[in-house]
Motif scaffolding. Structure first.
Motif, PDB file in Angstrom:
ATOM      1  N   ASP A  13      10.950  57.433  56.153  1.00 46.00           N
ATOM      2  CA  ASP A  13      11.752  57.820  54.999  1.00 46.00           C
ATOM      3  C   ASP A  13      13.173  58.103  55.444  1.00 46.00           C
ATOM      4  N   LEU A  36       8.430  65.198  51.005  1.00 43.89           N
ATOM      5  CA  LEU A  36       7.503  64.323  51.718  1.00 43.89           C
ATOM      6  C   LEU A  36       6.087  64.439  51.157  1.00 43.89           C
ATOM      7  N   ILE A  84       6.566  65.435  61.555  1.00 44.05           N
ATOM      8  CA  ILE A  84       7.791  64.654  61.422  1.00 44.05           C
ATOM      9  C   ILE A  84       8.294  64.264  62.806  1.00 44.05           C
ATOM     10  N   ALA A  86      11.602  62.756  64.457  1.00 38.88           N
ATOM     11  CA  ALA A  86      13.003  62.542  64.098  1.00 38.88           C
ATOM     12  C   ALA A  86      13.478  61.184  64.587  1.00 38.88           C
ATOM     13  N   THR A 116      16.646  60.017  58.165  1.00 32.78           N
ATOM     14  CA  THR A 116      17.826  60.563  57.490  1.00 32.78           C
ATOM     15  C   THR A 116      18.970  60.706  58.493  1.00 32.78           C
ATOM     16  N   ASN A 160      13.976  64.794  54.395  1.00 33.37           N
ATOM     17  CA  ASN A 160      12.909  65.258  55.275  1.00 33.37           C
ATOM     18  C   ASN A 160      12.381  66.623  54.853  1.00 33.37           C
ATOM     19  N   ASP A 175      11.376  60.217  60.357  1.00 34.48           N
ATOM     20  CA  ASP A 175      12.511  60.730  59.579  1.00 34.48           C
ATOM     21  C   ASP A 175      13.775  59.965  59.969  1.00 34.48           C
TER      22      ASP A 175
END
Length: 695
Positions: A610, A619, A681, A683, A646, A614, A644
């Motif tokens: 995505d 989510l 998650i 990163a 973003t 986050n 994640d």
């Protein structure tokens, strides 16, 4: 003028962070009142502010913080004293800065306090021991205090003493200056009704630790037998000591593997399973101090090892291996685990390897059919059915077996030579050990003296290759003793325990999977591209790292499959790969996810990416229902991993490891059973830490 106590009370009632700036008083006003507050019911709140000041290196509050230890020495409440120490020790910086003054305050006039207020004295000694264990102070004052402790004090003090002594042995097992004193005191406490059971358990843990670190097989077995006796005695004396039953069964299983007794290993594994279930029932809903949590994490490590030993023992008992590759995977997993699992100490488990590994080597040496299968597996690597077959361990095992085979006739020929000594052969064992220390220190650390027999069968080039494999294996797998991973794992287990289906085999298997997932999340937050994907030759482009921000318009963009592949390989390379079949499957929209099988139980880890947000709520709204849907025909537990993507420049940093994982539930409309999902998650779009520096 507002008083410090009033401001602390207001901030606490409003649920706000307690810091000196939030308190809003001048530093000199805080300093003048800090001592009185530290001695009162708001001490823990003041400790939070003190910890925050040191975390932010805010020098203007140093004088105020300096008044705290003296005031805490007058604290009359055990609960307030313990809560204050918890808050201070949560900040290593604060503990280090105030360590000396805190230790002096806590140990001041301790012997008199033992008689006047035994529970408070025990809490003060506990605080001092924890400071020393955390390396906030040198341990010498604490050691002296332990040596001065009476063994015939009040019951309220003595019943809390064994665990503190056990903590000292956990931390300073190699320090003869203190260990003999502690062991003697524990022996004396075994005759005291208030402390006897706990003292027996701590002595058993100490014996087990000594067995794991011993280099001599005789010492290993004798320590294990004595440890089992202590654990069994403690378990029989007190019904609630299920942890003692667990460790007694562990000793049984390890000793049984050394003598090829598969039936005893199976019974021990069943005993561990039953004791763990009972222990969870006893502890459900109770408060467990954070500094005691590592022992519970050790129980998970022991469960995982016993699962591997049980599977390996059963395999080695078979007359023939119908599925040779899977059987070799199982046996090699136990062989490898024997040199890496050491739940009770930070050192290496030499003793376990001395019992487990020779049992496997001997079985291969005596059964030529098994040995032939091992040789084929180690040499014909292109024919493997499983891509992640542990060729390195297979080769090391084969080398050890060949060395043992050559040594047997040599031993027989030299057994009658009474005059032979080590000094007669200066190029033998001593030279071999020097060579190991020079060329393969990691291998020596992992295998102990058994590395010598392997080294004697290899030339320098081969030994360096094995050392490289040992080093890579050692740094790739993080230990579950991490100050972030262990508390987070305990928190997840507590949350999952609220689910009525989180019992028995489901609890054991899903706990093992969640532990490995947490370790995966930490490793992917730490490891550099070179350590994770390997170095490249000069002139070649660097390996693609799906976690890094793409460089240039033509750079490949990370996709879900990158995370799926990485997590899949992590599980295959870890301690579960021989008791869990991990395979990618096509589920929902053709996306390959990770499915783990523990016999009839299976758990899906759904992989997503995505780039929009986050936030946990976001989510969960997008992906939770799908992750939970795959549990409708099996245990109601699954995982969701999100890559994640973003942007990270504006965030000025990334989330901590204890912030990227949590447990949640989903219940579709019209249904009556919650489905529990552990969310993590990873990163992506990351930049290096230096990118956040102001130019």
């Amino acid at each position: 003028m507002p008083q410090l106590a009033d401001r602390l009370s207001e901030l606490a009632s409003e649920g706000k962070a307690i810091t000196f700036p939030a308190i809003g008083l001048a530093p000199d006003a805080v300093a003048s009142q800090a001592g009185d507050v530290a001695a009162g019911p708001l001490a823990a709140y003041l400790a939070e502010a003190v910890a925050d000041a040191f975390n932010r290196s805010d020098a203007q509050w140093q004088s105020a913080a300096a008044a705290f230890p003296h005031g805490l020495a007058a604290q009359p409440s055990v609960l307030h004293l313990s809560a204050s120490m918890d808050a201070l020790l949560h900040s290593p910086t604060a503990a280090k800065a105030l360590g000396k003054s805190l230790t002096a305050a806590l140990l001041d006039d301790l012997l008199a306090q033992i008689e006047l207020a035994p529970l408070l004295a025990a809490a003060r000694l506990e605080g001092a021991v924890r400071l020393a264990v955390a390396d906030a102070v040198t341990p010498f004052k604490v050691w002296q205090a332990i040596e001065d402790v009476p063994n015939d004090g009040p019951e309220d003090f003595l019943e809390r003493l064994p665990r503190l002594l056990g903590l000292a042995l956990d931390r300073w097992a190699d320090e003869d200056t203190i260990t003999e004193t502690v062991r003697e005191l524990l022996q004396q406490l075994t005759h005291d009704e208030a402390a006897d059971v706990d003292a027996m358990f701590e002595l058993g843990c100490d014996l087990l630790r000594r067995a794991l670190s011993s280099q001599d097989v005789g010492a290993v077995t004798s320590h294990l037998v004595l440890a089992r006796k202590q654990f069994e005695t403690a378990a029989q004396a007190e019904e609630a000591r299920d942890d003692a039953r667990i460790y007694a069964a562990v000793c049984d299983a390890i000793l049984a593997f050394g003598r090829h007794d598969a039936a005893t290993i199976t019974r021990a594994a069943d005993e561990i399973a039953q004791a763990v279930d009972q222990r969870e029932a006893w502890l459900h809903g109770t408060h467990q101090p954070a500094w005691l949590q590592p022992r519970r994490s050790a129980e998970i490590a022991w469960q995982r090892l016993i699962l591997q030993l049980r599977a390996a023992a059963t395999t080695l008992q078979e007359e023939a291996w119908m599925d040779a590759w899977q059987a070799l995977d199982t046996v090699l997993g136990a062989y490898s685990a024997a040199r890496t699992v050491c739940p009770l100490a930070s050192g290496v488990s030499h003793g376990l390897a001395h019992l487990v590994q020779p049992a496997i080597e001997d079985r291969f040496l005596r059964e030529q059919a098994f040995l032939a299968q091992l040789r084929r597996a180690a040499q014909e690597t292109d024919h493997h059915v499983t891509r992640d077959f542990d060729t390195a361990t297979a080769t090391a095992l084969l080398q050890a077996i060949d060395t043992a085979a050559r040594r047997e006739p040599a031993d027989a020929a030299t057994s009658s030579n009474d005059g032979a000594t080590d000094d007669d052969d200066p190029g033998g064992a001593r030279a071999g050990m020097n060579r190991l220390q020079r060329l393969a220190p990691t291998l020596l650390l992992l295998l102990g003296e058994r590395a010598l027999s392997i080294a004697l069968a290899l030339d320098d080039h081969q030994l360096l290759l094995i050392e490289g494999l040992a080093y890579d294996s050692d740094i790739a797998r993080l230990k579950a003793t991490d100050p972030l991973v262990v508390p987070k794992l305990d928190a997840l287990m507590n949350q999952l325990s609220a689910h009525q289906a989180f019992t028995g085999e489901t609890r054991r298997t899903f706990s093992a999977l969640v532990e490995q997932t947490l370790l995966f999340l930490k490793s992917r937050s730490d490891l550099t591209r070179s350590n994770l994907f390997g170095t490249t030759k000069k002139g070649e482009p660097p390996a693609f790292d799906y976690r890094r921000k793409p460089e240039g318009k033509e750079a490949r963009k990370p996709v879900e499959a990158d995370l799926q592949r990485d997590f899949h390989q992590w599980l295959q390379a870890g301690p579960l790969h021989n008791v869990v079949l991990v395979e990618p499957v096509d589920i929902g929209m053709g996306r390959a996810d990770v499915m783990t099988h523990f016999g009839a139980l299976r758990y899906l880890t759904e992989i997503k990416q995505d780039s929009s947000d986050n936030d946990p709520t976001y989510l969960e709204d997008r992906y939770l229902a799908q992750a939970a849907e795959y549990t409708i025909t099996n245990a109601p537990f699954s995982q969701l991993l999100v890559l994640d993507l973003t942007p990270k420049e504006e965030t000025q940093g990334n989330m901590r490891v204890d912030e990227v994982a949590w447990t949640t539930t989903h219940r579709p409309k019209g249904t009556g059973i919650d489905r529990a999902v552990v969310v993590g998650i990873v990163a992506g779009n990351r930049v290096t830490p230096s990118a956040y520096s102001q130019k």
